[in-house]
Design a protein around this motif. Structure first.
Motif, PDB file in Angstrom:
ATOM      1  N   ARG A  38     -85.803 -28.415  19.510  1.00 34.53           N
ATOM      2  CA  ARG A  38     -84.541 -28.218  18.800  1.00 34.53           C
ATOM      3  C   ARG A  38     -84.045 -26.796  19.007  1.00 34.53           C
ATOM      4  N   LEU A  39     -82.740 -26.663  19.077  1.00 36.16           N
ATOM      5  CA  LEU A  39     -82.122 -25.351  19.145  1.00 36.16           C
ATOM      6  C   LEU A  39     -82.277 -24.656  17.798  1.00 36.16           C
ATOM      7  N   ILE A  40     -82.599 -23.353  17.836  1.00 32.13           N
ATOM      8  CA  ILE A  40     -82.672 -22.524  16.629  1.00 32.13           C
ATOM      9  C   ILE A  40     -81.614 -21.444  16.730  1.00 32.13           C
ATOM     10  N   VAL A  41     -80.758 -21.341  15.729  1.00 32.32           N
ATOM     11  CA  VAL A  41     -79.673 -20.362  15.732  1.00 32.32           C
ATOM     12  C   VAL A  41     -79.873 -19.384  14.576  1.00 32.32           C
ATOM     13  N   ASN A  42     -80.152 -18.133  14.911  1.00 34.93           N
ATOM     14  CA  ASN A  42     -80.239 -17.070  13.902  1.00 34.93           C
ATOM     15  C   ASN A  42     -78.911 -16.329  13.917  1.00 34.93           C
ATOM     16  N   GLY A  43     -77.984 -16.796  13.073  1.00 31.29           N
ATOM     17  CA  GLY A  43     -76.612 -16.293  13.128  1.00 31.29           C
ATOM     18  C   GLY A  43     -76.170 -15.619  11.849  1.00 31.29           C
ATOM     19  N   LEU A  44     -77.003 -14.748  11.291  1.00 29.01           N
ATOM     20  CA  LEU A  44     -76.625 -14.005  10.093  1.00 29.01           C
ATOM     21  C   LEU A  44     -75.863 -12.744  10.514  1.00 29.01           C
ATOM     22  N   LEU A  45     -74.543 -12.735  10.295  1.00 24.92           N
ATOM     23  CA  LEU A  45     -73.695 -11.603  10.661  1.00 24.92           C
ATOM     24  C   LEU A  45     -73.411 -10.770   9.419  1.00 24.92           C
ATOM     25  N   ARG A  46     -73.839  -9.510   9.456  1.00 29.45           N
ATOM     26  CA  ARG A  46     -73.695  -8.611   8.311  1.00 29.45           C
ATOM     27  C   ARG A  46     -72.477  -7.718   8.524  1.00 29.45           C
ATOM     28  N   VAL A  47     -71.613  -7.692   7.517  1.00 25.76           N
ATOM     29  CA  VAL A  47     -70.360  -6.959   7.624  1.00 25.76           C
ATOM     30  C   VAL A  47     -70.451  -5.666   6.819  1.00 25.76           C
ATOM     31  N   ASP A  48     -70.322  -4.549   7.510  1.00 26.16           N
ATOM     32  CA  ASP A  48     -70.256  -3.233   6.884  1.00 26.16           C
ATOM     33  C   ASP A  48     -68.803  -2.773   6.959  1.00 26.16           C
TER      34      ASP A  48
ATOM     35  N   ILE B  19     -83.019  -1.137   1.711  1.00 22.74           N
ATOM     36  CA  ILE B  19     -82.878  -2.368   0.934  1.00 22.74           C
ATOM     37  C   ILE B  19     -81.400  -2.735   0.900  1.00 22.74           C
ATOM     38  N   SER B  20     -81.102  -4.000   1.168  1.00 26.42           N
ATOM     39  CA  SER B  20     -79.712  -4.429   1.279  1.00 26.42           C
ATOM     40  C   SER B  20     -79.408  -5.566   0.314  1.00 26.42           C
ATOM     41  N   ILE B  21     -78.168  -5.590  -0.157  1.00 27.27           N
ATOM     42  CA  ILE B  21     -77.641  -6.721  -0.915  1.00 27.27           C
ATOM     43  C   ILE B  21     -76.620  -7.414  -0.020  1.00 27.27           C
ATOM     44  N   LEU B  22     -76.763  -8.731   0.128  1.00 30.33           N
ATOM     45  CA  LEU B  22     -75.886  -9.529   0.976  1.00 30.33           C
ATOM     46  C   LEU B  22     -75.109 -10.519   0.130  1.00 30.33           C
ATOM     47  N   GLY B  23     -73.859 -10.729   0.486  1.00 27.19           N
ATOM     48  CA  GLY B  23     -73.090 -11.775  -0.162  1.00 27.19           C
ATOM     49  C   GLY B  23     -73.579 -13.143   0.276  1.00 27.19           C
ATOM     50  N   ALA B  24     -73.283 -14.157  -0.510  1.00 31.05           N
ATOM     51  CA  ALA B  24     -73.707 -15.522  -0.169  1.00 31.05           C
ATOM     52  C   ALA B  24     -72.825 -16.519  -0.896  1.00 31.05           C
ATOM     53  N   ASP B  25     -72.572 -17.656  -0.255  1.00 31.39           N
ATOM     54  CA  ASP B  25     -72.002 -18.784  -0.980  1.00 31.39           C
ATOM     55  C   ASP B  25     -73.158 -19.658  -1.463  1.00 31.39           C
ATOM     56  N   GLN B  26     -72.843 -20.725  -2.174  1.00 26.83           N
ATOM     57  CA  GLN B  26     -73.908 -21.527  -2.768  1.00 26.83           C
ATOM     58  C   GLN B  26     -74.793 -22.167  -1.698  1.00 26.83           C
TER      59      GLN B  26
ATOM     60  N   GLY C 100     -81.773 -23.263  11.758  1.00 24.30           N
ATOM     61  CA  GLY C 100     -81.141 -21.964  11.606  1.00 24.30           C
ATOM     62  C   GLY C 100     -79.871 -22.030  10.780  1.00 24.30           C
ATOM     63  N   TYR C 101     -79.157 -20.904  10.756  1.00 26.35           N
ATOM     64  CA  TYR C 101     -77.984 -20.810   9.890  1.00 26.35           C
ATOM     65  C   TYR C 101     -76.974 -19.841  10.497  1.00 26.35           C
ATOM     66  N   PHE C 102     -75.702 -20.116  10.230  1.00 29.79           N
ATOM     67  CA  PHE C 102     -74.612 -19.223  10.619  1.00 29.79           C
ATOM     68  C   PHE C 102     -73.895 -18.784   9.357  1.00 29.79           C
ATOM     69  N   ALA C 103     -73.874 -17.478   9.095  1.00 30.55           N
ATOM     70  CA  ALA C 103     -73.226 -16.936   7.899  1.00 30.55           C
ATOM     71  C   ALA C 103     -72.599 -15.589   8.236  1.00 30.55           C
ATOM     72  N   VAL C 104     -71.484 -15.311   7.585  1.00 31.81           N
ATOM     73  CA  VAL C 104     -70.805 -14.023   7.729  1.00 31.81           C
ATOM     74  C   VAL C 104     -70.702 -13.423   6.327  1.00 31.81           C
ATOM     75  N   VAL C 105     -71.457 -12.352   6.081  1.00 34.82           N
ATOM     76  CA  VAL C 105     -71.605 -11.838   4.720  1.00 34.82           C
ATOM     77  C   VAL C 105     -71.425 -10.325   4.687  1.00 34.82           C
ATOM     78  N   GLN C 106     -70.898  -9.846   3.587  1.00 35.61           N
ATOM     79  CA  GLN C 106     -70.813  -8.405   3.387  1.00 35.61           C
ATOM     80  C   GLN C 106     -72.185  -7.854   3.009  1.00 35.61           C
ATOM     81  N   GLU C 107     -72.457  -6.626   3.447  1.00 34.92           N
ATOM     82  CA  GLU C 107     -73.750  -5.995   3.178  1.00 34.92           C
ATOM     83  C   GLU C 107     -73.545  -4.573   2.665  1.00 34.92           C
ATOM     84  N   PHE C 108     -74.297  -4.222   1.622  1.00 28.90           N
ATOM     85  CA  PHE C 108     -74.427  -2.840   1.170  1.00 28.90           C
ATOM     86  C   PHE C 108     -75.911  -2.477   1.234  1.00 28.90           C
ATOM     87  N   SER C 109     -76.226  -1.314   1.773  1.00 28.06           N
ATOM     88  CA  SER C 109     -77.618  -0.888   1.927  1.00 28.06           C
ATOM     89  C   SER C 109     -77.847   0.448   1.249  1.00 28.06           C
TER      90      SER C 109
END
Length: 297
Positions: A31-41, A220-227, A282-291
């Motif tokens: 199976r294809l695995i997609v690590n697509g966590l995009l962190r937005v600064d 240490i980072s805080i990331l946004g997330a939907d449910q 895997g997962y694809f997400a576009v989230v804001q990040e504060f570190s």
């Protein structure tokens, strides 16, 4: 000497009786695995787009790097009917040969980087991948978050005296349900929802069990997330607490939001309700990040 000889003979006889047990594991299709966590600064001009592509292998083997035929990110705001009247596109290419890391194509005729100004509430990002004659589709909405108010080292321990306590304080955004994912480094994550502290300042402790040393600086980072992303990460954290990180193969299959849409002519059924066995990991997400950084004392 005769007595010693008997002991040696008994010893050899004991071990010669051991049998090698071969476990025949069922063969499964890779199976294809997609690590697509995009962190937005938001302090940067462009989103750091780096998507890792791998394939599953045998049960006792490491996942392998793979290449895809094409990978494109489309983004825009859907209308009240869920339709897009205008979309922007970013074509991706492998960063270096045989790395499996895909970034905005630097050799495209125009700049394929995505500006951080494009990441705003209600903006939907769509990832489309072609891999080994199959087409994959993932859809996610940009998830903003709040900054960390305070980060400090505590004195408490959890299981043993070598534990290092880190105390995190942040203020939940009011009036709406919010979800958060905290990245503590070393493959350690924690998912939180604001059910019991909506609109309030909240403080919690996280314990490192020997991963860090005195004088070491950790981010240490805080990331946004939907449910949906919160549910995915919460389940992965639960399954991988003792296995070395959420990006390793989980004990049980945890399905993300990357679906196999090969042969479908109606994108509205991309969630594969009728084809439960057709999906990527895997997962694809576009989230804001504060570190924030903390030096261990």
């Amino acid at each position: 000497m005769k007595k010693a000889f008997y002991y040696i003979l008994a010893f050899l006889t004991f071990f010669s009786c051991e049998d090698v047990v071969e476990v025949n594991l069922p063969k499964t299709e890779p199976r294809l695995i997609v690590n697509g966590l995009l962190r937005v600064d938001k302090s940067q001009e462009f989103i750091d787009v780096r998507i890792e592509m791998k394939e599953t292998t045998g049960f006792f083997e490491e996942n392998t790097i793979t290449q895809v035929e094409s990978a494109v990110i489309a983004y825009g705001i859907p209308n009240e009917f869920g339709e897009f009247t205008e979309l922007a596109f970013s074509s991706l290419a492998e960063e270096s040969p045989n790395t499996g890391i895909y970034v905005p194509d630097p050799n495209f005729s125009s700049d394929q980087r995505i500006r951080t100004t494009a990441a705003e509430p209600s903006v939907v990002f769509i990832l489309q991948i072609s891999h080994k004659d199959k087409n994959y589709y993932a859809r996610t909405e940009y998830a903003p978050t709040v900054p960390i108010d305070d980060l400090e080292q505590g004195d408490n321990t959890l299981f043993n005296e070598d534990d290092i306590e880190v105390i995190v304080t942040f203020t939940d955004a009011p009036e709406v349900s919010n979800y958060y994912v905290f990245d503590f480094g070393f493959g350690n994550f924690q998912a939180l929802e604001d059910q019991f502290f909506q609109g309030q300042q909240f403080q919690f402790s996280y314990f490192y069990d020997g991963n860090v040393n005195e004088g070491q600086n950790i981010a240490i980072s805080i990331l946004g997330a939907d449910q949906e992303f919160y549910n995915y990460m919460d389940l992965l954290v639960e399954q991988t607490q003792d296995t070395g990180g959420v990006f390793q193969t989980p004990i049980a299959t945890v399905r993300g939001n990357v679906f196999d849409i090969t042969g479908l002519d109606n994108i509205d059924i991309f969630d594969n309700v009728e084809r439960p066995d057709e999906y990527a990991l895997g997962y694809f997400a576009v989230v804001q990040e504060f570190s924030e950084n903390l030096t261990i004392q």
